[in-house]
Structure formats: C-alpha cells, structure tokens
Motif scaffolding. Structure first.
Motif, PDB file in Angstrom:
ATOM      1  N   ASN A  47       7.389   4.609 -12.876  1.00 11.45           N
ATOM      2  CA  ASN A  47       7.153   2.967 -13.130  1.00 11.45           C
ATOM      3  C   ASN A  47       8.017   1.694 -12.370  1.00 11.45           C
ATOM      4  O   ASN A  47       8.262   1.966 -12.178  1.00 11.45           O
ATOM      5  CB  ASN A  47       7.078   2.866 -14.430  1.00 11.45           C
ATOM      6  CG  ASN A  47       6.934   4.230 -15.301  1.00 11.45           C
ATOM      7  OD1 ASN A  47       5.542   4.222 -15.601  1.00 11.45           O
ATOM      8  ND2 ASN A  47       7.954   4.692 -16.152  1.00 11.45           N
ATOM      9  N   ALA A  48       7.239   0.549 -12.246  1.00 14.38           N
ATOM     10  CA  ALA A  48       7.361  -0.199 -11.852  1.00 14.38           C
ATOM     11  C   ALA A  48       8.441  -0.606 -12.381  1.00 14.38           C
ATOM     12  O   ALA A  48       9.423  -1.055 -11.311  1.00 14.38           O
ATOM     13  CB  ALA A  48       6.460  -1.086 -11.936  1.00 14.38           C
ATOM     14  N   GLU A  49       8.971  -0.856 -13.423  1.00 17.28           N
ATOM     15  CA  GLU A  49      10.330  -1.154 -13.652  1.00 17.28           C
ATOM     16  C   GLU A  49      11.373  -0.164 -13.364  1.00 17.28           C
ATOM     17  O   GLU A  49      12.187  -0.555 -13.980  1.00 17.28           O
ATOM     18  CB  GLU A  49       9.385  -1.065 -15.722  1.00 17.28           C
ATOM     19  CG  GLU A  49       9.871  -0.113 -16.166  1.00 17.28           C
ATOM     20  CD  GLU A  49       8.218   0.100 -16.486  1.00 17.28           C
ATOM     21  OE1 GLU A  49       7.399   0.914 -17.739  1.00 17.28           O
ATOM     22  OE2 GLU A  49       7.132  -0.697 -15.688  1.00 17.28           O
ATOM     23  N   ASP A  50      11.023   0.347 -13.271  1.00 19.46           N
ATOM     24  CA  ASP A  50      11.979   1.631 -12.694  1.00 19.46           C
ATOM     25  C   ASP A  50      12.515   1.113 -11.165  1.00 19.46           C
ATOM     26  O   ASP A  50      13.562   2.311 -11.301  1.00 19.46           O
ATOM     27  CB  ASP A  50      12.670   2.803 -12.620  1.00 19.46           C
ATOM     28  CG  ASP A  50      11.374   2.897 -15.064  1.00 19.46           C
ATOM     29  OD1 ASP A  50      12.560   2.244 -15.318  1.00 19.46           O
ATOM     30  OD2 ASP A  50      10.730   4.145 -14.844  1.00 19.46           O
TER      31      ASP A  50
ATOM     32  N   GLU B 172       0.453  -1.124   0.447  1.00 16.58           N
ATOM     33  CA  GLU B 172      -0.079   0.183   0.288  1.00 16.58           C
ATOM     34  C   GLU B 172       0.779   1.231  -0.185  1.00 16.58           C
ATOM     35  O   GLU B 172       0.866   2.788  -0.458  1.00 16.58           O
ATOM     36  CB  GLU B 172      -1.049   0.389   1.102  1.00 16.58           C
ATOM     37  CG  GLU B 172      -1.960   1.275   1.462  1.00 16.58           C
ATOM     38  CD  GLU B 172      -2.608   0.931   2.642  1.00 16.58           C
ATOM     39  OE1 GLU B 172      -3.468   2.384   3.044  1.00 16.58           O
ATOM     40  OE2 GLU B 172      -2.725   0.150   3.639  1.00 16.58           O
ATOM     41  N   ILE B 173       1.845   1.170   0.810  1.00  9.38           N
ATOM     42  CA  ILE B 173       2.832   2.939   0.813  1.00  9.38           C
ATOM     43  C   ILE B 173       3.540   3.181  -0.819  1.00  9.38           C
ATOM     44  O   ILE B 173       4.316   4.064  -0.925  1.00  9.38           O
ATOM     45  CB  ILE B 173       3.685   1.836   1.861  1.00  9.38           C
ATOM     46  CG1 ILE B 173       3.613   2.261   3.672  1.00  9.38           C
ATOM     47  CG2 ILE B 173       5.171   2.979   2.130  1.00  9.38           C
ATOM     48  CD1 ILE B 173       4.136   1.842   4.524  1.00  9.38           C
ATOM     49  N   ALA B 174       3.558   2.034  -1.083  1.00  9.22           N
ATOM     50  CA  ALA B 174       5.107   1.962  -2.315  1.00  9.22           C
ATOM     51  C   ALA B 174       3.677   1.828  -3.329  1.00  9.22           C
ATOM     52  O   ALA B 174       4.393   3.192  -4.348  1.00  9.22           O
ATOM     53  CB  ALA B 174       4.850   0.091  -2.927  1.00  9.22           C
TER      54      ALA B 174
ATOM     55  N   GLN C  48       2.332   6.220  -7.378  1.00 11.79           N
ATOM     56  CA  GLN C  48       1.193   6.337  -7.789  1.00 11.79           C
ATOM     57  C   GLN C  48       1.758   7.825  -7.716  1.00 11.79           C
ATOM     58  O   GLN C  48       1.992   9.421  -8.795  1.00 11.79           O
ATOM     59  CB  GLN C  48       0.073   6.694  -7.330  1.00 11.79           C
ATOM     60  CG  GLN C  48      -1.388   7.939  -8.294  1.00 11.79           C
ATOM     61  CD  GLN C  48      -2.571   6.838  -7.876  1.00 11.79           C
ATOM     62  OE1 GLN C  48      -2.461   6.455  -6.217  1.00 11.79           O
ATOM     63  NE2 GLN C  48      -3.505   7.505  -8.469  1.00 11.79           N
ATOM     64  N   ARG C  49       2.026   8.480  -6.333  1.00  9.87           N
ATOM     65  CA  ARG C  49       2.519   9.792  -6.633  1.00  9.87           C
ATOM     66  C   ARG C  49       3.253  10.823  -7.047  1.00  9.87           C
ATOM     67  O   ARG C  49       3.378  12.257  -7.587  1.00  9.87           O
ATOM     68  CB  ARG C  49       2.494  10.885  -4.679  1.00  9.87           C
ATOM     69  CG  ARG C  49       2.755  11.992  -4.590  1.00  9.87           C
ATOM     70  CD  ARG C  49       2.374  12.317  -2.854  1.00  9.87           C
ATOM     71  NE  ARG C  49       2.605  11.127  -1.879  1.00  9.87           N
ATOM     72  CZ  ARG C  49       3.567  10.612  -1.487  1.00  9.87           C
ATOM     73  NH1 ARG C  49       5.012  11.991  -1.997  1.00  9.87           N
ATOM     74  NH2 ARG C  49       4.470   9.804  -0.666  1.00  9.87           N
TER      75      ARG C  49
END
Length: 204
Positions: free
Chosen positions: A152-155, A140-142, A147-148
């Motif tokens: 990107n997840a891949e980064d 949830e934190i991540a 988002q804020r």
C-alpha cells in the motif's frame, strides 16, 4: 522502501554532472548542458543526449550517436562511482531498515545493466531485494513492485535527491524523503515533501 541511487546511496551525483560537461567540452554549450542535466537529474542519460543534440547542437540525433555517447559516458563514470563514498549515514540507515525485514528496492535513472553491475561490485546486494534502472521510469518501476508485492502507498517511502524522484513519489501517492542538495535548493523550496535532510547521518 524505494531508493534512488546516485546521491542517495553513493555520493556519485557530481561525478555524473562532471561527465556530462566533459562529453560536450568544446561545443560552447557546457553551461547549458550542466544546467539541463541538473534540472533533470534522474532522467535517463539517453533522453538527455537526444535533447542536447536537438535543442543545443541543432543536429539530428540517431540511435548510434546515443549509443556512442552512452559508452563514453559509462567509461568516464564507472571507475569513479565504484570508488565513491556512501552518502553520510546511508549504510547505518539501510542496515537498520534491513534488520526490520523491510522490503527495499532501487529505482534509478541509471541504465539497469550498469546499475546492477555497480551494486554487485560494491557488494550492495544484501541491502536491496530488487534493483531497477532505465529505460523504465521510476514511477513505473514502483507501481509494478507495489502491485506485485501488494504494498500500500501509505506504507511506502521514496528516498530521492532529484525532481524525478519526488515526482515518482507523487505519481505513486507515497511519502517522500528528500536528500537536500544545494544544486536543487530552488526546487525543494517550491515543493512539499514529508521528510528531508542534507544526509542521513542524524536519522534515528
């Protein structure tokens, strides 16, 4: 970059394991308490207190009981955590990461107020842009930070030493760096992760 705290930043994982056992010394369930804690490293301590009460001690768990156990637990661990050494190589690694202007966030199962106090007392604030703990879950934190900050997840990369860290990385679809410890050797043999090492001393 996302980081768990105990066992990733500081060698404080065993301190908390010992504290859990000490809290329940004399109950006859010391080994089961230790096993449950190790199997759920990174889970908020209050969730573990509730599980132990209901599943081992066979008693109703109240908020007051949890608060009292939490207070005793904090008293047992805080001084030791404040004097715990860094995980080998962490200081050098995080110093290099910060020199690259990479955004760094702590996502831990330690209660947030206590965690932030430790970060300040250990003068770790320059290493991290944001520091978060329980009651929020690590994923949830991540997700909120990603988002804020439009990350990107891949980064992103999650550094952790517990199953909850690995699961948070999976839930947010980011790569995972496992700090491998003997206590969770069975777990690491069963799951997949991109990076792993006993500590950070050999990372270039």
């Amino acid at each position: 970059m996302f980081f768990d705290f105990d066992g990733v930043v500081l060698e404080s994982g065993n301190i908390k394991t010992d504290a859990f056992v000490e809290l329940y010394t004399g109950t006859g369930f010391e080994e089961q308490v230790k096993a449950h804690h190790l199997a759920h490293q990174g889970v908020a301590r209050y969730e573990k207190f509730k599980w132990i009460s209901e599943n081992l001690l066979n008693q109703e768990h109240t908020q007051e009981m949890g608060e009292e156990l939490g207070k005793r637990f904090s008293e047992l661990v805080k001084a030791k955590v404040l004097s715990a050494p860094f995980v080998p190589g962490f200081r050098e690694m995080i110093t290099f990461i910060r020199q690259q202007n990479i955004y760094c966030v702590v996502a831990s199962g330690t209660p947030q107020e206590e965690l932030r106090s430790i970060v300040i007392d250990r003068k770790l604030s320059p290493f991290f842009d944001e520091v978060y703990g329980s009651p929020r879950k690590k994923a949830e934190i991540a997700k909120e930070v990603m988002q804020r900050k439009q990350l990107n997840a891949e980064d992103c990369l999650f550094f952790g030493d517990a199953s909850t860290d690995h699961q948070a990385a999976e839930q947010t679809q980011m790569d995972f760096f496992a700090r491998l410890t003997p206590e969770l050797s069975d777990y690491w043999e069963k799951v997949t992760y991109k990076y792993g090492a006993n500590d950070f001393s050999k990372i270039q």
